[in-house]
Design an enzyme around this catalytic site. Sequence first.
Site, PDB file in Angstrom:
ATOM      1  CG  ASP A 118     -50.338 -30.824  -9.710  1.00  0.00           C
ATOM      2  OD1 ASP A 118     -50.077 -29.943 -10.538  1.00  0.00           O
ATOM      3  OD2 ASP A 118     -50.532 -30.600  -8.502  1.00  0.00           O
ATOM      4  CG  ASP A 301     -49.710 -26.670 -13.223  1.00  0.00           C
ATOM      5  OD1 ASP A 301     -49.729 -27.917 -13.134  1.00  0.00           O
ATOM      6  OD2 ASP A 301     -50.262 -25.927 -12.399  1.00  0.00           O
TER       7      ASP A 301
END
Length: 482
Positions: A118, A301
Site C-alpha cells: 500500500d 496508490d
Amino acid sequence: MHLSQYVLSIAILSTGVNAFYPYVRPVAATTSVLEKLTSRFYPYRLGSSVEDEVSGFPTFPLKKRSTMARRQNKYSVVQGNPPTTPNSVAVDDDGQDFSYFFSMDFGSKNQSMWMLFDTGGTNTWTFGSNCTVQACELHNTFGSNGSTTLQVSTQPFDVGYGTGTVSGVLGTDTVSFADFSLQLTFGLASNASSDFTNYPMDGILGLGRSNASTTGTLTAMQAIAQAHLLHSNILGISLQRTSDGAKDGEITFGGVDTTKFTGDISYTNISAGASGWQVPIDDAIVNGRPLNFTSRSAIIDTGTSYIFLPPNDASAVHALIPGSSPAGQNFNIPCSTNATVQFTFSGVSYNVSPKDYVGSATDSSGATCYSNIIGVQTTGSDVWLLGDVFLKNVYTVFDFDQNRIGFATRNGTVATTNPSVTSASAGSGATNTASSTTLNTASATPSTAVPTSGAVSLLTHSLWDSITVLVSVACLYTFFII
Ligand SMILES: *[C@@H]1O[C@H](CO)[C@@H](O)[C@H](O)[C@H]1NC(C)=O
Ligand SMILES: *[C@@H]1O[C@H](CO)[C@@H](O)[C@H](O)[C@H]1NC(C)=O
Ligand SMILES: *[C@@H]1O[C@H](CO)[C@@H](O)[C@H](O)[C@H]1NC(C)=O
Ligand SMILES: *[C@@H]1O[C@H](CO)[C@@H](O)[C@H](O)[C@H]1NC(C)=O
Ligand SMILES: *[C@@H]1O[C@H](CO)[C@@H](O)[C@H](O)[C@H]1NC(C)=O
Ligand SMILES: *[C@@H]1O[C@H](CO)[C@@H](O)[C@H](O)[C@H]1NC(C)=O
Ligand SMILES: *[C@@H]1O[C@H](CO)[C@@H](O)[C@H](O)[C@H]1NC(C)=O
Ligand SMILES: *[C@@H]1O[C@H](CO)[C@@H](O)[C@H](O)[C@H]1NC(C)=O
Ligand SMILES: *[C@@H]1O[C@H](CO)[C@@H](O)[C@H](O)[C@H]1NC(C)=O
C-alpha cells in the site's frame, strides 16, 4: 437505475461490486480519536441496484461463506511468476486486478502471509491468531503459536475505516521477503470489521512515503533503510493485468527491473508540501486532445484499484470519450470504446489502456460499461487518485531518497498462457508530448497477448461469483495510539 452512492455502512453486505478507496478527511489536531475513526474511509460501490444484480454483478451471500471451515483460507489468488531480479518479490493478485499483494514470511517458522502493499499508507498489520471474528477466521493469522521469536507488546493499535476498524496490539518479529530479513514492528489485529472477509490478503504492508508513524514505530521502509539492506531506498513496481493472462507483476526493493519497462524512466518530484506519494500531473489527453488542466496533482496508490477524479475533472475527461454519459459519480461508456486516454507527467504521456479504464457492463447486453475513471473527490479539489487502473500501464519507481516518482512504459504484460496470439491494440505505450524532452519511448508499443482460454479461466471463480469484490485498503496514516 439507482446511482452509486457513498455508503457508510454495510455496503459490503449489499450487492454490486464494492470498492474501498482511501479517504482521509482533514481533521483538526484537536479532533477526538473517535471522530477520526469515523471519517477515514468510504466504501465505494461501482453500480448499485437490483438491476445490476440481475445483470450479472456478483452477489454476496454470507450464508455460503459460513460453511467455510475455521481458518480455512479459500481465497482465489493468482500467483505471480518467481522474480528473476535480486531483492524482488512476485506480485500476486485476486484474479480481478482489484487488489495486489505478495507473500511475506513472518516469524521463526517463516509463516507465509499475503500482504497488500500500500503506497497510500505507512502502517503494517496482520490478522492475529487470537482474533475470532469472521474476517480473521477466513484468513491466515499470525501469533505466538506460530513463532517463538514474536514479542507481543501491550501497546494498542487501531486502523480506522468508514465501516469499522482493525485493532489489536503491536508485536515485533522477524519478517522475511525478497532476499532479506529484518525486525519489524506491526499490528496484530485481534478485531477486524467484516469488510475484510472479502479481501484475499492477510494484512497490509504500508509503503507510504511518510516517516510519520503515530505509534512511534518505524515504517517498513525506515526499518529496511536502518538495516542498511538497500543501496538506495527505492521501490520498482510492476503490476500484471489479469485479462492478459499475465503474471509478471513484481516489486523490486532498492532497484528497478529493467526487463519490466522500455525506454527511460521519467521522474517527477513530489508535490511541494505533500507527505505522501503525490506528484504534479501536467494534463490528461483523450484521443489526442489535451484537456488543458492546470495545477493538478496525483496521488499514486497501489492500494486503490480505480482512478478517482474530482467530479468536474472526470466529466471533462469523459466528455471527450465518444458515447459516454454521466451516471451520478459513474460514467457509462461504450464497452467497445477504443478512445486513447493518457495522463501526462513531466512532459511524458502514458496511455491508460481501454482494458483497464473500461469496467464491467452496466447491463446484460454488454454494450454499455462503467468507466473505471470515477467522479469522486477523495482529497483536494485539484487532487487525483490514480490507482491500479493506471498503474497497470506503467512501471513505477517510488524513490524515497530523492522524493520523486518515476514512470516508464511497461514492457508488455505478456500472457503466459497463449503467447503466440498478439494484438497491437490497446497497448500501454507512452508518447512524448513535450518538445523539449526526448525520451526513448515514442515508438514503444508493447505487444499484448490475448489469451483464448487465458489465466482467468484457470482461476476458481466460485468464490468471486459469490462475494463482492472489495478493492482498496490503502491506509493513509491511520495507526495511532488510543
Ligand atoms: C526463514 O527464512 C529465512 C530467510 O529466507 C531463512 O534464513 C531461515 O532459515 C528460514 N527459517 C526456517 C525455519 O525455515
Ligand atoms: C489477544 O487479544 C486480547 C484482547 O482480546 C489482547 O489484549 C491481547 O494482547 C491479544 N494477544 C495477542 C498476542 O495479540
Ligand atoms: C495458531 O492458533 C490459531 C488459532 O487457534 C490457528 O488457527 C493457527 O493455525 C495456529 N498457528 C500455528 C502455526 O499453529
Ligand atoms: C470489534 O469491532 C467492531 C467494529 O468493527 C465493534 O463493533 C466490536 O465492538 C469490536 N469488538 C471488540 C471485542 O472490541
Ligand atoms: C524520512 O527520513 C529519511 C531519513 O531521515 C529522510 O531522508 C526522508 O527525507 C524522510 N522522508 C520524508 C517524507 O520526510
Ligand atoms: C521485455 O524486456 C525483455 C528484456 O529486456 C525483452 O527481451 C523483451 O523483448 C521485452 N518485451 C517486450 C514486450 O518489449
Ligand atoms: C527535483 O528535485 C531535485 C532535488 O530537490 C532538484 O535538484 C531538481 O531540480 C528538481 N527537478 C525539477 C524538475 O524541479
Ligand atoms: C485545449 O487547448 C487546445 C489548444 O488551445 C485546444 O485545441 C483544445 O481543444 C483544448 N481542449 C479542450 C478540451 O478544450
Ligand atoms: C476506433 O475505432 C474506429 C473504428 O474501428 C476507428 O475508426 C478509429 O480510428 C479508432 N480510434 C482510435 C482512437 O483508435
